[in-house]
Structures are given as C-alpha cells and as structure tokens.
Scaffold this active site. Structure first.
Site, PDB file in Angstrom:
ATOM      1  N   ASP A 268     107.843 -67.231 -59.865  1.00 46.35           N
ATOM      2  CA  ASP A 268     106.586 -67.345 -58.429  1.00 46.35           C
ATOM      3  C   ASP A 268     107.132 -66.053 -57.746  1.00 46.35           C
ATOM      4  OD1 ASP A 268     103.981 -67.984 -58.187  1.00 46.35           O
ATOM      5  OD2 ASP A 268     104.784 -69.619 -58.215  1.00 46.35           O
TER       6      ASP A 268
ATOM      7  N   LYS B 267      96.737 -71.870 -66.846  1.00 51.78           N
ATOM      8  CA  LYS B 267      98.216 -71.505 -66.971  1.00 51.78           C
ATOM      9  C   LYS B 267      98.986 -72.199 -67.856  1.00 51.78           C
ATOM     10  CE  LYS B 267      98.895 -70.056 -62.085  1.00 51.78           C
ATOM     11  NZ  LYS B 267      99.288 -70.562 -60.360  1.00 51.78           N
TER      12      LYS B 267
ATOM     13  N   GLN C 158     101.767 -74.784 -57.122  1.00 50.16           N
ATOM     14  CA  GLN C 158     100.764 -74.369 -56.921  1.00 50.16           C
ATOM     15  C   GLN C 158     100.543 -74.220 -55.405  1.00 50.16           C
ATOM     16  OE1 GLN C 158      99.024 -72.132 -59.191  1.00 50.16           O
ATOM     17  NE2 GLN C 158      97.249 -72.409 -57.613  1.00 50.16           N
TER      18      GLN C 158
HETATM   19  N1  GUN Z   1      98.275 -70.012 -55.480  1.00 50.29           N
HETATM   20  C1  GUN Z   1      96.856 -69.477 -55.712  1.00 50.29           C
HETATM   21  N2  GUN Z   1      97.593 -67.851 -56.155  1.00 50.29           N
HETATM   22  C2  GUN Z   1      99.285 -68.295 -56.888  1.00 50.29           C
HETATM   23  C3  GUN Z   1      99.837 -68.012 -57.381  1.00 50.29           C
HETATM   24  O1  GUN Z   1      99.856 -66.533 -57.966  1.00 50.29           O
HETATM   25  N3  GUN Z   1     101.011 -68.845 -57.147  1.00 50.29           N
HETATM   26  C4  GUN Z   1     101.284 -69.855 -56.258  1.00 50.29           C
HETATM   27  N4  GUN Z   1     102.337 -70.753 -56.634  1.00 50.29           N
HETATM   28  N5  GUN Z   1      99.784 -70.321 -55.832  1.00 50.29           N
HETATM   29  C5  GUN Z   1      98.742 -69.758 -55.966  1.00 50.29           C
END
Ligand code: GUN
Length: 291
Positions: free
Chosen positions: A121, A54, A98
């Site tokens: 998100d 990311k 995350q």
């Molecule tokens: N963990 C797995 N996928 C995601 C996501 O799309 N966002 C976040 N914050 N954590 C994740």
C-alpha cells in the site's frame, strides 16, 4: 459532452495482462509464486467488494491471493499479532490492511506494524518518507494509478498546474508528492486544497490537471473547471437510487474539461492494477534480499 473519457478499465486490463506475463516469467525462473494477503476487518459492504476484486485480480495474475476476514470486534492486539504472523511468513510478499478500520483500532499502529518491504500500500512511514524524499519504493496504489492514467493519456504534467482536492494519507498527500517529483509524470506545480481551504473552487479553476479526492458526492461543478482542464475523479459513492457517482458532477464537468475519468471505470480499476504491480515488486525485493 466534449471531454474525452480516460478509460481506466481498459488501461487496468492492459496493465494486469502485462503483470500476469511478468509473474509467469518470475515464477518460472525462481519457483516463487508472489503472495498477497489482504486483511479485512468487519463487514463494510464497499470494503468487501474492493477486497474481493483485489483477491480475484491477484489470482488472475498468477499470484497467491488470500483474504483474512476478521470480525469488527477484533482487538488491536489480535490484529497486530496477525500482521506479525504475515510479516514472518515467507510465502506472503505483500500485506494490505483494508481501510477504513473500526474506530477502536489505531490505524497508525496498524500501518506501522506492516513490514516496510511487504507494505504494498505504501502507507508505512518508511515508504511514505522515501516518496517524500523523491526516492520511492512502494507508492500508494491510487496515486500511482492516476499517474499511469495521465502518462498513458499523454497528459503533460511538466510545468502544469495540478490542483489536488483532498489531503488524505491514502490519496491526496501522496498524489501531490508524485506530481511534484522530478521526471516523467511529475514536474508539476502543485496546490493542495482541503477542508480548511477558503475557496477551493477558486483554486480548482486555475488547474490544468484537477485531481478530486474529497470523498463527497458530486461536489465539483462545471464552474470549478478551467476550460480544457484534465479532471481525475477519485470519489465513488452510491446514490439513493443505487447508481454510482464520483466527487465530480460528471455530465456538467465533461462539457468544460478536455479529458475526464468516469465513475465507475476510471481510477478504481487502476488502483487494483497497481496493487498487483507493487506485489510483484515485493516478491522481487524478497527474492533479492535472500542470502
Ligand atoms: N481503502 C480504500 N482504498 C484503499 C487502499 O488503496 N488501500 C487500503 N489498504 N485501503 C483502502
């Protein structure tokens, strides 16, 4: 194998290039560099990889991408205070914590603490509520990426029976909401199956579009699939031999489906691409909101 592969990696690259162009134009006209801060708590190896990709994707798109690494022992108060600090920082437009978080942390309190206008998100109740009402602002990145894949592949969702296997806040529930929205990429008839569903295979077999987000390796076999169905696999797991697989038995299911996403290279890269889109949107919203 008869199914056509839906190439998420290629589409994600296309989206990322497009976002990079839009970021360059935005920065040229406003002087603002979109900023994304990812908070990683602990050292879960999979999360470390996702967070790294990311950050890299943000930087490649011309954004300021930071990662705040906090120890697994961080207290809830410290984590919430960190979010408060980022909420108040005008150079941070998007905040992503995350998931999953260590067990001693209340995930809900964390999600609710992120400022709704920085919630790239789309997990905050305000954003989730807007999506549920059919007036979305930030849409969770994985379902958003899946909608993009379906649209790009020319899959007709209108009137189709879409079955979502999984009811998580991150994927299953928002996916179902998106598929039932009015308009392009929506207008589907949606069924959601979950751990208490008596016979998920029976429902899956009725799907024109099957989105599998069960979080269990290779659960979905060929006899769960209606011939010609479109199969989207959200799962990613590491087998004992080190190779990756999804929630779907890819080789077998690909003999029955018309189109299928691979793992890796399907949904995953799209999630990252949509995060960039949401971050640019957050920067635009912040700019518009300025007096
Ligand atoms: N963990 C797995 N996928 C995601 C996501 O799309 N966002 C976040 N914050 N954590 C994740």
């Amino acid at each position: 194998m008869s199914a056509e592969i839906i190439d998420g990696k290629a589409l994600a690259q296309q989206v990322r290039r497009q976002v990079a162009g839009e970021v360059a134009a935005f920065t040229a006209s406003t002087g603002i560099v979109p900023g994304l801060t990812v908070i990683l708590v602990g050292d879960d190896p999979a999360s470390r990889v996702y967070v790294g990709s990311k950050q890299k994707a943000g930087a490649e798109a011309g954004m300021k991408g930071d990662v705040l690494r906090l120890p697994a022992t961080v207290s809830q108060e410290e984590l919430l205070a960190t979010i408060d600090r980022l909420n108040a920082d005008p150079t941070v437009h998007g905040i992503l914590v995350q998931m999953p978080l260590p067990r001693h942390i209340d995930e809900r309190a964390v999600i609710e603490r992120v400022a709704p206008l920085k919630d790239v998100d789309g997990f905050h109740p305000e954003n989730f509520g807007l999506l549920a009402q059919g007036n979305p602002r930030f849409i969770p990145c994985t379902p958003l990426g899946i909608r993009e894949l379906l649209l790009h592949a020319g899959v007709e969702t209108r009137g189709a029976h879409a079955v979502v296997l999984g009811r998580s806040q991150l994927v299953g529930k928002p996916m179902a909401l998106l598929l039932m929205q009015k308009g392009s990429g929506g207008d589907a008839t949606v069924t959601i199956c979950h751990t208490a569903t008596r016979d998920p295979a029976m429902f899956a077999r009725q799907a024109d579009i099957l989105v599998v987000a069960m979080g269990r390796p290779e659960q979905v076999a060929a006899d769960w699939i209606k011939p010609g169905a479109v199969v989207i696999d959200v799962g990613i797991h590491r087998r004992a031999d080190g190779t990756l697989c999804g929630d779907v038995m890819f080789e077998d299911v690909a003999k029955v489906a018309s189109r299928i996403t691979p793992v890796p290279g399907g949904v995953g890269p799209m999630t990252v691409a949509m995060l960039l889109r949401n971050t640019l949107m957050a920067a635009r919203l912040a700019t518009e909101a300025r007096p």
